[in-house]
Scaffold this active site. Structure first.
Site, PDB file in Angstrom:
ATOM      1  CG  ASP A  29      84.909  72.207 -11.145  1.00  0.00           C
ATOM      2  OD1 ASP A  29      83.316  71.736 -11.658  1.00  0.00           O
ATOM      3  OD2 ASP A  29      85.114  71.060 -11.050  1.00  0.00           O
ATOM      4  CB  ILE A  30      79.876  74.355 -14.342  1.00  0.00           C
ATOM      5  CG1 ILE A  30      78.890  74.980 -15.039  1.00  0.00           C
ATOM      6  CG2 ILE A  30      79.333  72.672 -14.056  1.00  0.00           C
ATOM      7  CD1 ILE A  30      79.262  75.262 -15.705  1.00  0.00           C
ATOM      8  CG  HIS A  93      89.566  66.485 -14.826  1.00  0.00           C
ATOM      9  ND1 HIS A  93      89.077  65.334 -15.320  1.00  0.00           N
ATOM     10  CD2 HIS A  93      89.147  66.270 -13.634  1.00  0.00           C
ATOM     11  CE1 HIS A  93      88.078  64.310 -14.433  1.00  0.00           C
ATOM     12  NE2 HIS A  93      88.180  64.890 -13.414  1.00  0.00           N
ATOM     13  CG  HIS A  95      89.667  69.267  -9.692  1.00  0.00           C
ATOM     14  ND1 HIS A  95      88.352  69.323  -9.488  1.00  0.00           N
ATOM     15  CD2 HIS A  95      89.336  67.408 -10.311  1.00  0.00           C
ATOM     16  CE1 HIS A  95      87.367  68.176 -10.345  1.00  0.00           C
ATOM     17  NE2 HIS A  95      88.444  67.213 -10.211  1.00  0.00           N
TER      18      HIS A  95
HETATM   19  P1  5GP Z   1      86.018  63.824 -11.059  1.00  0.00           P
HETATM   20  O1  5GP Z   1      85.615  63.048 -12.596  1.00  0.00           O
HETATM   21  O2  5GP Z   1      87.333  64.726 -10.965  1.00  0.00           O
HETATM   22  O3  5GP Z   1      85.166  63.619 -10.093  1.00  0.00           O
HETATM   23  O4  5GP Z   1      85.184  65.217 -11.557  1.00  0.00           O
HETATM   24  C1  5GP Z   1      84.736  66.019 -12.493  1.00  0.00           C
HETATM   25  C2  5GP Z   1      84.662  67.143 -12.403  1.00  0.00           C
HETATM   26  O5  5GP Z   1      83.998  67.963 -13.939  1.00  0.00           O
HETATM   27  C3  5GP Z   1      83.613  68.055 -11.517  1.00  0.00           C
HETATM   28  O6  5GP Z   1      84.158  68.911 -10.728  1.00  0.00           O
HETATM   29  C4  5GP Z   1      82.417  68.752 -12.188  1.00  0.00           C
HETATM   30  O7  5GP Z   1      81.766  69.105 -11.480  1.00  0.00           O
HETATM   31  C5  5GP Z   1      83.426  69.010 -13.379  1.00  0.00           C
HETATM   32  N1  5GP Z   1      82.214  69.219 -15.060  1.00  0.00           N
HETATM   33  C6  5GP Z   1      81.302  68.500 -15.560  1.00  0.00           C
HETATM   34  N2  5GP Z   1      80.877  68.202 -16.177  1.00  0.00           N
HETATM   35  C7  5GP Z   1      81.117  70.195 -16.578  1.00  0.00           C
HETATM   36  C8  5GP Z   1      81.499  70.440 -17.421  1.00  0.00           C
HETATM   37  O8  5GP Z   1      79.990  70.402 -18.645  1.00  0.00           O
HETATM   38  N3  5GP Z   1      81.890  72.079 -17.813  1.00  0.00           N
HETATM   39  C9  5GP Z   1      82.811  72.228 -16.543  1.00  0.00           C
HETATM   40  N4  5GP Z   1      82.720  73.229 -16.354  1.00  0.00           N
HETATM   41  N5  5GP Z   1      82.648  71.545 -15.720  1.00  0.00           N
HETATM   42  C10 5GP Z   1      82.453  70.187 -15.326  1.00  0.00           C
END
Ligand code: 5GP
Length: 133
Positions: A29-30, A93, A95
């Site tokens: 995660d970035i 996804h 985590h």
């Molecule tokens: P969620 O959809 O579960 O609420 O959060 C999406 C997760 O994806 C976040 O923790 C965010 O930091 C991560 N994320 C979003 N865009 C990118 C990306 O381009 N690259 C990576 N490695 N992680 C990402």
């Protein structure tokens, strides 16, 4: 239009890859909550995690289990926590977050700021701990 995660799988957007097989992809995660915070995704593009096929969820969870074991070995922690949110990126996804305490799973926590070199070292360290089938 392809999701940002599909573009990562395709190699159009760079990522710090941790693991991959024919159907699933794991990368850092970035905006990590902790060193080793990893996302596990299906290569197939489905928005909502619980819309995945039964068998697909089962296989994804087995894939995530192997990644979690490698994270735990690479970054010793009490347990690796798992969360499914999906409010930001419409591509299912999981985590995986190494936890020293329950607070480490709070997504409202400030995220770590890591350098590209640190990200690479973390991904390499986890990858090196993956059991070879
Ligand atoms: P969620 O959809 O579960 O609420 O959060 C999406 C997760 O994806 C976040 O923790 C965010 O930091 C991560 N994320 C979003 N865009 C990118 C990306 O381009 N690259 C990576 N490695 N992680 C990402």
């Amino acid at each position: 239009m392809a999701t940002i995660f599909s573009r990562i799988v395709a190699g159009e957007i760079p990522s710090y890859k941790v693991a991959e097989d024919a159907r699933f992809y794991a990368f850092l995660d970035i905006n990590p909550l902790a060193k080793g915070h990893t996302l596990v995704i299906p290569k197939r593009e489905v928005d909502y995690f619980f819309d995945l096929e039964d068998e697909e969820i089962a296989a994804m969870q087995v894939f995530a289990k192997k990644v979690a074991a490698a994270i735990k070995e690479a970054f010793p922690c009490i347990k690796v926590g798992q969360a499914v949110l999906g409010l930001e990126v419409p591509h299912a996804h999981i985590h995986l977050v190494p936890m020293q305490s329950e607070k480490d799973m709070l997504f409202t926590n400030p995220k770590l700021q890591l350098t590209p070199q640190e990200f690479k070292e973390i991904a390499d360290r986890i990858n090196a701990c993956l059991a070879v089938d």
